[in-house]
Scaffold this motif. Structure first.
Motif, short mmCIF file in Angstrom:
data_model
loop_
_atom_site.label_atom_id
_atom_site.label_comp_id
_atom_site.label_asym_id
_atom_site.label_seq_id
_atom_site.Cartn_x
_atom_site.Cartn_y
_atom_site.Cartn_z
N ALA A 99 1.01 -0.81 0.18
CA ALA A 99 0.13 -0.27 -0.04
C ALA A 99 0.90 1.18 0.14
O ALA A 99 0.47 2.19 -0.49
N LEU A 100 1.94 1.40 0.87
CA LEU A 100 3.04 2.56 0.83
C LEU A 100 3.34 2.53 -0.86
O LEU A 100 3.82 3.94 -0.67
N ALA A 101 3.67 1.37 -1.26
CA ALA A 101 4.65 0.98 -2.73
C ALA A 101 3.59 2.62 -3.77
O ALA A 101 3.90 3.28 -4.11
N ALA A 102 2.26 1.96 -3.59
CA ALA A 102 1.43 2.43 -4.48
C ALA A 102 0.53 3.84 -4.05
O ALA A 102 0.75 4.37 -4.97
N ALA A 103 1.64 4.23 -2.59
CA ALA A 103 1.30 6.06 -2.36
C ALA A 103 2.53 6.64 -2.92
O ALA A 103 2.52 7.71 -2.94
N GLY A 104 3.52 5.99 -3.55
CA GLY A 104 4.63 6.63 -3.67
C GLY A 104 5.53 6.77 -2.60
O GLY A 104 6.53 7.66 -2.44
N VAL A 105 5.97 6.37 -1.79
CA VAL A 105 6.85 6.53 -0.36
C VAL A 105 8.06 5.69 -0.85
O VAL A 105 7.81 4.65 -0.85
N LEU A 106 9.33 6.42 -0.47
CA LEU A 106 10.29 5.76 -0.61
C LEU A 106 11.05 4.30 0.06
O LEU A 106 10.50 4.04 0.66
N PRO A 107 11.65 3.65 -0.70
CA PRO A 107 10.99 2.27 -0.39
C PRO A 107 12.56 2.77 1.34
O PRO A 107 11.43 2.10 2.51
N PRO A 108 13.27 3.95 1.50
CA PRO A 108 13.78 4.25 3.32
C PRO A 108 12.62 4.49 3.91
O PRO A 108 12.93 3.88 5.25
N LEU A 109 11.74 4.90 3.37
CA LEU A 109 10.99 5.01 4.63
C LEU A 109 10.10 4.09 4.83
O LEU A 109 8.87 3.98 5.70
N ARG A 110 9.62 3.26 3.51
CA ARG A 110 8.35 1.98 4.16
C ARG A 110 9.38 1.02 4.63
O ARG A 110 9.14 0.62 5.40
N ARG A 111 11.01 0.80 4.84
CA ARG A 111 11.56 0.16 6.33
C ARG A 111 11.04 1.09 7.76
O ARG A 111 11.41 0.31 7.99
#
Length: 568
Positions: free
Chosen positions: A154-166
């Motif tokens: 869901a975060l990736a679909a919202a455009g959240v960057l990989p470091p912040l997803r981690r």
């Protein structure tokens, strides 16, 4: 040991006054001054760039040895919560949505064309309900959310960057809580840099269990600040001067009514920081002590620290997060309307200083319904200062200022996120008239069903009058002292009890045979709490009337020619 008294003076934003004043840019907003300013760029750009690069790069801002400032594939080494080293690509800190919205070559004609091309439609968002969407024709009206997706998907679909997803996954593992449907929907809507108007955000929806709005908004804010910071530092490290910023450093302003709300937001943001960024405070001191100075209020009223005069700057570099930074050195400012109003000064005041508000790109107004219980004039004053042309040049590197900012158009790209527990004329006017985002907006359309009349004790005669009366009265407001409250209760006649008094004080009024609000209450549950008579329901009170009696009854009462309505 006594401290030596400092001879340095500080202005309202916390910045030290300098002995030699900078030359004021008189008439900077005029057309002739703009031409002179553009001419200045061709002769002084190199000097300004050197000054700005020196100010931008500090010890904790320098890129790691493994990260090549001149390489798109350069990497830096971070550390996840599990202890495993992870390489982060330089491309991981670039946001396509940010570049499309802020880095485009905008001018007035293009902005007019973009706003003219916006198309309106209605849709449904999970956890929010019906929304009105205005969007460019080349983008989907509602950001798509994958059904049954995990948080990371869901975060990736919202455009959240990989470091912040981690870092989000690490925060969930340590503190618990996940984004509910409401938080995901708001994050998806905000990630496109459209304005978001959500007049159905109850206080419980900010928590992780109620909807996760606070964490979603903190995540969107943090990503914006980190993208801007890394873009600025990379250009400074390379020695280049792209036109990729505004006049001053702060790009995010968060307005909150109480210190308890500010504490919740700052804590949510700090929990999401990547592991490579260390937390620090300026001056030294733990966060709760600085943001929780007063005892909590009774459970019946607003809970937590209800101090409404505060302001705090947060500065993010590549390796550290520093609280209580001076406004001109901060990336994000969290404040109350009153605290900010006192900080920027009033019109015509000798020490008025609001130039740091000239480059705000994201504006958050959370718990905005409470602003109406305080002083809306402070909110209007702060909003009038946003994205204005600075009165002084300061240390601005004009070679890096975006052309549309020089033309005074940055306000038409500012994203405004306005969340409130209910709708009000002031809030709707702000969302629909004062926000001119070229990317459009997402506005919730709340429904109220049958209202709250069913909560009134049975047998209570409720008379709704549509006329004014001139009656002598005794007043009881939020400023009334305890002796005045006791004296007002003993006097005979009509007692006028203000809504703000009930919001902040929750006085117990006993022995009153009849009690009326002159004007509909903003909070519908005040009505059954007091089981009182109400007066005056003009058309401009339609929104609170809908919350009170329901959508169908409110429409009939406003359209009907009768002057009284009786409910039993």
């Amino acid at each position: 040991m006594a401290r030596r008294r400092s001879r340095k003076r500080h202005n309202s934003s916390g910045q030290q006054d300098r002995a030699v004043k900078r030359p004021a840019a008189a008439g900077l907003a005029s057309a002739s001054a703009m031409q002179k300013l553009r001419g200045y760029l061709s002769t002084a750009a190199s000097t300004g760039s050197a000054m700005r690069r020196e100010a931008d790069l500090e010890d904790d801002d320098l890129l790691d040895e493994g990260e090549d400032a001149n390489s798109e594939d350069g990497t830096e080494v971070g550390e996840e919560s599990g202890g495993d080293k992870v390489k982060v690509s330089a491309a991981d800190w670039r946001s396509a949505a940010y570049s499309r919205h802020f880095d485009a070559s905008w001018d007035e004609a293009k902005l007019d064309a973009a706003q003219a091309s916006l198309r309106g439609s209605e849709a449904a968002l999970r956890g929010v309900g019906r929304v009105e969407v205005t969007a460019p024709p080349d983008r989907p009206p509602v950001p798509e959310q994958p059904a049954g997706a995990s948080d990371d998907e869901a975060l990736a679909a919202a455009g959240v960057l990989p470091p912040l997803r981690r870092s989000y996954a690490a925060a969930v593992a340590e503190h618990g809580g996940k984004l509910a449907a409401t938080g995901r929907s708001v994050l998806h809507a905000a990630s496109s840099y459209r304005d978001v108007y959500l007049p159905c955000a109850a206080p419980a929806s900010y928590g992780d269990e109620g909807g996760g709005l606070m964490r979603a908004l903190a995540l969107h804010t943090l990503q914006h600040v980190l993208v801007v910071t890394r873009q600025r530092l990379r250009a400074a490290q390379k020695g280049t001067s792209p036109a990729d910023q505004g006049f001053t450093r702060p790009t995010v302003l968060v307005l909150l009514p109480f210190r308890s709300h500010a504490l919740a937001f700052v804590k949510a943001l700090l929990e999401l920081l990547p592991d490579a960024i260390e937390q620090a405070t300026e001056p030294p001191g733990p966060l709760p002590l600085r943001l929780n100075l007063r005892p909590t209020t009774p459970p019946s009223g607003p809970t937590g620290n209800t101090d409404d005069c505060f302001r705090c700057g947060l500065r993010l570099s590549r390796k550290s997060a520093k609280l209580y930074a001076a406004f001109y050195k901060a990336d994000l400012v969290v404040a109350s309307p009153l605290g900010l109003r006192l900080g920027v000064g009033g019109a015509g005041e000798a020490r008025a200083d609001s130039d740091w508000l000239s480059s705000i790109e994201v504006l958050l107004l959370l718990h905005a319904d409470v602003f109406l219980m305080q002083n809306w004039a402070h909110v209007a004053r702060v909003l009038s200062l946003l994205n204005a042309t600075p009165s002084e040049t300061r240390d601005t590197d004009f070679s890096r200022v975006r052309p549309y900012a020089l033309d005074g158009l940055s306000g038409r790209l500012r994203q405004t996120l306005l969340l409130a527990a209910h709708e009000a004329p002031e809030l709707r006017a702000l969302a629909m008239r004062s926000c001119r985002n070229a990317s459009g907006r997402v506005a919730a359309l709340p429904e109220h069903g049958v209202g709250c009349l069913s909560a009134v004790p049975s047998g209570t005669r409720q008379l709704f009058l549509l006329r004014d009366e001139d009656v002598p009265f005794v007043g009881l407001s939020e400023y009334s002292e305890p002796p005045d409250v006791a004296r007002a209760r003993e006097l005979e006649g009509l007692l006028v009890y203000t809504e703000r008094a009930h919001f902040f004080r929750r006085h117990l009024l006993k022995g009153d045979a009849q009690l009326a609000f002159y004007g509909l209450p903003s909070y519908a549950h005040f009505y059954p709490e007091l089981a009182q008579m109400l007066c005056a329901a003009p058309k401009y009170d339609l929104q609170p009337l809908r919350r009170l009696v329901g959508d169908a009854r409110a429409a009939r009462m406003v359209a009907d020619r009768e002057t009284s309505f009786l409910f039993q």
